[in-house]
Design a protein around this motif. Structure first.
Motif, mmCIF file in Angstrom:
data_model
loop_
_atom_site.group_PDB
_atom_site.id
_atom_site.type_symbol
_atom_site.label_atom_id
_atom_site.label_comp_id
_atom_site.label_asym_id
_atom_site.label_seq_id
_atom_site.Cartn_x
_atom_site.Cartn_y
_atom_site.Cartn_z
ATOM 1 N N ARG A 165 0.809 -1.072 0.083
ATOM 2 C CA ARG A 165 -0.172 -0.095 0.126
ATOM 3 C C ARG A 165 0.828 1.436 0.056
ATOM 4 O O ARG A 165 0.193 2.559 -0.302
ATOM 5 C CB ARG A 165 -1.167 -0.139 1.068
ATOM 6 C CG ARG A 165 -0.103 0.030 2.518
ATOM 7 C CD ARG A 165 -1.334 -0.289 3.540
ATOM 8 N NE ARG A 165 -0.757 -0.119 5.014
ATOM 9 C CZ ARG A 165 -0.551 0.866 5.561
ATOM 10 N NH1 ARG A 165 -0.769 2.113 5.131
ATOM 11 N NH2 ARG A 165 0.126 0.666 6.857
ATOM 12 N N HIS A 166 2.152 1.112 0.108
ATOM 13 C CA HIS A 166 3.040 2.238 0.248
ATOM 14 C C HIS A 166 3.827 2.354 -1.058
ATOM 15 O O HIS A 166 4.650 3.292 -1.442
ATOM 16 C CB HIS A 166 4.057 2.256 1.579
ATOM 17 C CG HIS A 166 3.312 2.568 2.671
ATOM 18 N ND1 HIS A 166 3.715 2.081 4.023
ATOM 19 C CD2 HIS A 166 2.234 2.943 3.198
ATOM 20 C CE1 HIS A 166 3.114 2.240 5.030
ATOM 21 N NE2 HIS A 166 1.971 2.965 4.432
ATOM 22 N N LYS B 180 0.029 3.250 -5.554
ATOM 23 C CA LYS B 180 -0.430 4.669 -5.442
ATOM 24 C C LYS B 180 -0.712 5.011 -6.987
ATOM 25 O O LYS B 180 -1.793 5.741 -7.069
ATOM 26 C CB LYS B 180 0.821 5.492 -5.283
ATOM 27 C CG LYS B 180 0.873 5.368 -3.500
ATOM 28 C CD LYS B 180 2.224 6.339 -3.046
ATOM 29 C CE LYS B 180 2.389 6.057 -1.670
ATOM 30 N NZ LYS B 180 3.482 6.996 -1.168
ATOM 31 N N GLN B 181 0.100 4.716 -8.143
ATOM 32 C CA GLN B 181 -0.290 4.850 -9.386
ATOM 33 C C GLN B 181 -1.549 4.536 -9.593
ATOM 34 O O GLN B 181 -2.544 4.959 -10.528
ATOM 35 C CB GLN B 181 0.619 4.431 -10.357
ATOM 36 C CG GLN B 181 2.209 5.360 -10.182
ATOM 37 C CD GLN B 181 3.164 4.420 -11.066
ATOM 38 O OE1 GLN B 181 2.997 3.394 -11.515
ATOM 39 N NE2 GLN B 181 4.147 5.214 -11.240
#
Length: 581
Positions: free
Chosen positions: A19-20, A25-26
């Motif tokens: 999740r990091h 994120k993209q």
């Protein structure tokens, strides 16, 4: 300790939570952007589809009614229930139609049918989307052998809002499904492309950076990034290599730089001292200028208060002037109910204006006077004050009213009141105000009217059978010093047909700029509009005309005062020889 500090303390790239990660994120950002964009576009498409469906249903139904209008009229004309039933059954073939009724001109139902209602469903809660367009009525007329059209009844069609809503929501659901699928596919494709083009090369570069020896940065083994030699990642790698080389040179020159730094520090301390003194002087100057600015703001605030007070007084004066000018205008009821229907639309360009009218009755004689004075706003309003005083004096002192005589007398008295009756010596700097005017005179109940005008105020006569005719006044102007009055003012007689309507209007109505291409409205368009709306009452005509003018102007502003007097006189039939109608 922040997340970046934890990575610097020893967290490896392989231990970064999903999740990091940059890929996650993209994917999240891409999906969010695509969904939001799809939701916005989908909402807009839904609204446009709703509007298009409303237009399509209305047009299709109107076209269908055009097709069956003749058969329905024939069925009502012949009172043929069988033909009427075939017409009704034919309309019920359309699944959107809920009820059809064919009713004659006596209110009796010749034929009617109703489709069974839909069962209860979730669509009923949204039926309000089409509730305002479910009822359609079409008056039916039959052409007689002499060409006359006789009204024979009404065809009424009622649409089912539930079926309309069901069709619309099914279409919306299909669009939403494909929109979501499209958003997911685009997001997945973008994430895959981003991973192979950006994320994976960045991970390789990050692992290589983690292997740099801080004591020997210039000996760093450069990683290979295939396919990125000429893009931003290649540029980043080249800059990083150059930076590490520069760092190695810096370590070698550290001792020499330390000595230079010490000397530079002493020099900087001296410069700081000099700059501090200069800054203190600048602060003193700034404080002085601050006092001057504060005084200037105080003067500006005082001036603003004075301007606000002057503006308030000016607006109050204009409002009071409008009240005075309005009280000078007569009540249309002064002519009496037996004279006919009379409506006046008086709209100055500003709070006050240069248009003025007068209504008066002496016995059975009725008079309407309309004038367009020089200019508009306050200057025009002042001229109307002079005209009102002169008109009242002329009408009181004239024993026999005659339109041309009244206008000629007004011309002489206005010139005298404004000091414009000098025959010579005018320089162009003196007062030079005047007006265009028209007078309409008739006996109550008579079908004969007298009209006289000077200038640009016409009389339009709308005959129910012949359309609109126009009476124009004598060329010239009244009251001006630089312009001579007409040598003779013609009085024209007009014989009216029962139901005729008369219009007196100033050029503020026809001189409206707008349309595409941009041009003046003109008298021809105004006449065509009046002819096409002749069946309306005078109140509805004036309201509709104002809407038409506003639509024609669009973003354009009005250019002049405008006044319209609409009059539909009561014309009594002539008496016979024995005095009986």
């Amino acid at each position: 300790m922040t997340q970046s500090t934890e990575l610097a303390a020893g967290t490896t790239l392989s231990r970064i939570p999903l999740r990091h990660g940059l890929t996650f994120k993209q994917a999240a950002v891409t999906l969010l952007v695509v969904l939001l964009l799809g939701l916005s576009v989908g909402t807009l498409e839904l609204i446009l589809d709703w509007r298009a469906m409303r237009v399509e249903v209305r047009v299709n139904l109107e076209n269908t009614l055009d097709l069956v209008e003749g058969s329905a009229a024939e069925a009502l004309y012949q009172l043929n229930p069988e033909l009427g039933s075939r017409v009704v059954d034919g309309l019920l073939v359309f699944d959107l139609v809920r009820y059809v009724e064919l009713r004659d001109d006596f209110g009796r139902v010749l034929a009617s049918r109703q489709n069974p209602p839909l069962g209860a469903s979730a669509f009923h809660r949204w039926s309000g989307l089409f509730a305002d367009m479910t009822d359609f009525s079409r008056p039916l007329r039959q052409v007689e052998p002499d060409g006359a059209r006789t009204e024979v009844g009404v065809l009424r069609v009622e649409l089912s809002p539930e079926r309309l809503t069901e069709r619309f929501l099914q279409q919306a659901a299909r669009s939403a499904f494909f929109g979501v699928a499209r958003a997911g596919g685009i997001s997945l494709l973008v994430v895959i492309l981003f991973y192979f083009m950006i994320t994976r090369p960045l991970l390789r570069l990050a692992r290589a950076v983690a292997e740099i020896d801080p004591t020997r940065p210039g000996y760093w083994p450069t990683p290979e990034l295939p396919g990125h030699g000429h893009d931003e990642l290649g540029l980043l790698l080249a800059h990083l290599r150059r930076l590490l080389g520069a760092s190695q040179d810096g370590l070698d020159q550290r001792d020499r730089a330390q000595a230079e730094l010490t000397a530079l520090t002493r020099e900087l301390e001296q410069r700081v001292q000099e700059r501090t003194q200069a800054l203190e002087q600048a602060m003193l100057d700034l404080e002085t200028r601050k006092d001057e600015v504060e005084r200037a703001f105080e003067e500006l605030d005082w001036t603003h208060r004075r301007l606000s007070e002057a503006n308030r007084l000016l607006l109050e004066s204009h409002a009071y002037a409008r009240r005075i000018q309005t009280t000078m205008l007569p009540d249309p009821a002064v002519l009496g109910d037996d004279a006919g229907e009379l409506r006046v639309h008086w709209e100055p360009l500003h709070l006050v204006g240069g248009d003025w009218y007068w209504l008066e009755r002496r016995g059975d004689q009725c008079l309407i006077l309309l004038a367009d004075c020089t200019g508009h706003g306050v200057p025009g309003a002042f001229v109307t004050l002079v005209l009102a005083s002169v008109t009242e004096q002329v009408l009181r002192e004239t024993p026999v009213w005659e339109p041309a005589t009244i206008l000629a007398d007004i011309d002489r008295r206005v010139r005298r009141r404004l000091g414009q009756d000098r025959s010579s010596g005018w320089t162009g700097l003196d007062s030079d105000d005047g007006l265009d005017a028209a007078v309409l005179l008739w006996e109550v109940g008579s079908g004969t009217l007298e009209f006289a005008g000077v200038g640009s105020i016409p009389l339009l006569c709308l005959d129910p059978d012949k359309g609109i005719g126009t009476l124009r006044g004598t060329r010239g102007h009244l009251g001006y010093q630089s312009l001579k009055p007409p040598a003779a003012i013609a009085t024209q007689r007009l014989v009216l047909a029962p139901g005729a309507t008369l219009y007196l209007l100033t050029d503020g109505l026809t001189d409206q700029m707008g349309g595409s291409p941009r041009r003046l409205l003109g008298r021809r368009r105004l006449v065509e509009w009046l002819e096409s709306h002749a069946a309306l009452g005078l109140n509805d005509q004036i309201a509709g005309l104002c809407r038409m003018l506003a639509d024609y102007r669009a973003e354009e502003s009005r250019r002049d005062d405008m006044t319209l007097i609409a009059f539909r006189p009561i014309v009594r039939p002539p008496l016979g020889a024995d005095g009986i109608k």
